[in-house]
Design an enzyme around this catalytic site. Structure first.
Site: not given
Length: 277
Positions: A66, A102
């Site tokens: 990420k 997220d």
């Protein structure tokens, strides 16, 4: 021509994203398929180039890529840049654009249960990557007061200092947070404490929870962690991490297709895969 999507990570076999997204492509009659791609850390640059060459329309990014992927993208959304992590990539005419769904996924999941976030006092447990995404996104969404509890107070304070959105916040030691739990309307657990197989662990005791508090844990395996069980026994409303997982996926799907999908259907599919509630 069938459009290709996927998720990259290491490991990746456990991912439930292919199940969730392929069902959505079928539901909305889209000629597309979503694949899991096992990508080792040292092969990330090659893999991204390969996905670009293949014309993959979009993909998700999971552990451990990420952060590292950011240097390989053509453009990064401002919130993702502030968070310092990307979990969703969209291919726009050969240009790879990175987003982080997220935090916004968590905000959407939370507001499904709790209204008027601006007026709530929030305690977040943990100061890792997940906490950073949630803290910044909640601050951007208008939460005015949010304290951060972590075993290393300096790490919590650093996260607060780096938040680009206006918020009133304090960094607390875990025992300090535990003793003042009755001050908070919402408690958000972002660490891996309580995750399978260590299901009997709790980051702090919910003994001092105020009546009617809302307790959220981003873990969804098990579906009810020990802290959620104990909070429920004290009359709290609880939420596991399944909602966040579903909504971050829904926001990624929307970025790729322009369609915000049926989140209840997505949740049911994942719950079935996990063995029920």
């Amino acid at each position: 021509m069938k459009k290709l999507f996927g998720v990259i990570g290491d490991p990746i076999a456990h991912s439930m994203s292919p199940l969730m997204h392929n069902d959505l492509f079928q539901l909305y009659q889209l000629d597309a398929h979503y694949f899991p791609f096992h990508v080792k850390k040292e092969k990330l640059a090659e893999a991204i180039n390969g996905l670009k060459v293949l014309g993959v329309s979009g993909f998700n990014v999971t552990v451990p890529h990420k952060v590292e992927i950011m240097s390989l993208l053509d453009e990064i959304d401002p919130l993702a840049k502030a968070i310092g992590a990307v979990n969703t990539v969209v291919n726009v005419e050969g240009k790879l654009i990175g987003y982080n769904t997220d935090g916004n996924g968590y905000v959407r999941a939370l507001t499904h249960y709790v209204s008027d976030l601006e007026d709530k006092r929030v305690l977040m447990i943990g100061a890792g990557g997940a906490a950073r995404a949630l803290f910044f996104s909640l601050a951007k969404a208008g939460v005015r007061r949010m304290d951060l509890a972590n075993r290393t107070v300096e790490k919590a304070q650093a996260l607060i200092n780096e938040c680009p959105y206006e918020i009133e916040a304090s960094a607390l030691e875990m025992n300090e947070a535990e003793l003042s739990l009755e001050e908070y309307d919402i408690i958000i657990q972002t660490t891996s404490i309580g995750m399978s197989p260590k299901v009997n662990e709790v980051p702090l005791s919910p003994e001092r929870l105020k009546a009617g508090a809302f307790v959220s844990d981003i873990i969804y395996n098990p579906l009810e962690t020990r802290i959620l069980t104990e909070a429920k026994q004290r009359g709290a409303q609880i939420q596991n991490g399944l909602d966040m997982f579903v909504y971050q996926g829904a926001l990624a799907f929307e970025l790729w297709t322009g369609i915000f999908p049926n989140t209840e259907r997505m949740k049911q599919i994942v719950e079935m895969q996990l063995g029920g509630k």
